[in-house]
Scaffold this active site. Sequence first.
Site, short mmCIF file in Angstrom:
data_model
loop_
_atom_site.label_atom_id
_atom_site.label_comp_id
_atom_site.label_asym_id
_atom_site.label_seq_id
_atom_site.Cartn_x
_atom_site.Cartn_y
_atom_site.Cartn_z
N VAL A 149 20.35 -9.54 22.44
CA VAL A 149 21.46 -10.40 22.14
C VAL A 149 22.07 -11.19 23.07
O VAL A 149 22.71 -10.71 23.77
CB VAL A 149 22.54 -9.72 21.26
N CYS A 150 21.87 -12.49 22.76
CA CYS A 150 22.44 -13.36 24.04
C CYS A 150 24.02 -13.38 24.24
O CYS A 150 24.22 -13.42 25.42
CB CYS A 150 22.07 -14.99 23.55
N PHE A 151 24.75 -13.16 23.26
CA PHE A 151 26.11 -13.24 23.06
C PHE A 151 26.71 -12.02 23.51
O PHE A 151 27.72 -11.66 23.39
CB PHE A 151 26.83 -13.96 22.15
#
Length: 278
Positions: free
Chosen positions: A149-151
């Site tokens: 997950v990027c965030f």
Amino acid sequence: MSKSTWFFINSGACSPSFNMALDEALLDWHSAGEIPPVVRFYEWNPATLSIGYFQNVEKEIDLEQLKAHNLGFVRRPTGGRGVLHEHELTYSIIVSEEYPNMPATVTEAYRVLSEGLLIGFQKLGLDAYFSVPDTDEKKSALKNPKSAVCFDAPSWYELVVEGKKVAGSAQTRQKGVILQHGAILLDLDADKLVSLFKYPSEQVKERIRKSLPEKAVAINRLREKPANMEECIQAFKQGFEEGLNIHLEEFTLSDAQINYVKSLEASRYANDEWTYRK
């Protein structure tokens, strides 16, 4: 100091494959000297999960959840991790590696190109600053991300407010040109985002779900009055003009250019061989 003129494109909401194809086309045209550097803003129709160039769909993505949420799905030409593009303004910057005073390293180029983001957030009344990992543990975590997950965590020189990530960006360099694009969150559905990925166990999934709101935050969680899209477009357009010391000139694609984008879209970003490759 005189200002350079760059092109500005506000594409509005486009399909996932067209969005990625247009970013690549702009890189091609700039590399060929046909257009100056470009700042582009865009949105997504439908809401979309984009994955990084190197991500493994089979190992990392829950395709059943993707379908259940009626989301688009596309592989970016840039690295990084999965991003849910839903309530956001997406930006891209296309500029030569040889542009005056452009740092050679990816990390330092992020810092220069993201100055416009920093000013844009400040114009929206947010106390934004650049993320700089300050311990060996944090630096090590950047090299070995625990999540797809990027965030889930800020990287070097990404934008944070109150210690939480507010913009996620990725970069590639091809044909002597830098393409940097990223997500500016207006709102964030953390449960939906987390549901789209596979995890080693339910415990790991639950831990990430609980921790995500502490690591990432959207603009409208930080403002008393929610920001609308037009307000964000104006703030970040001015931010890039000031941060990069440039003048942005509106640019409209020709029919021939649109056809080129569509050919790239068909051969790559709308092609399952590209999207689901190992």
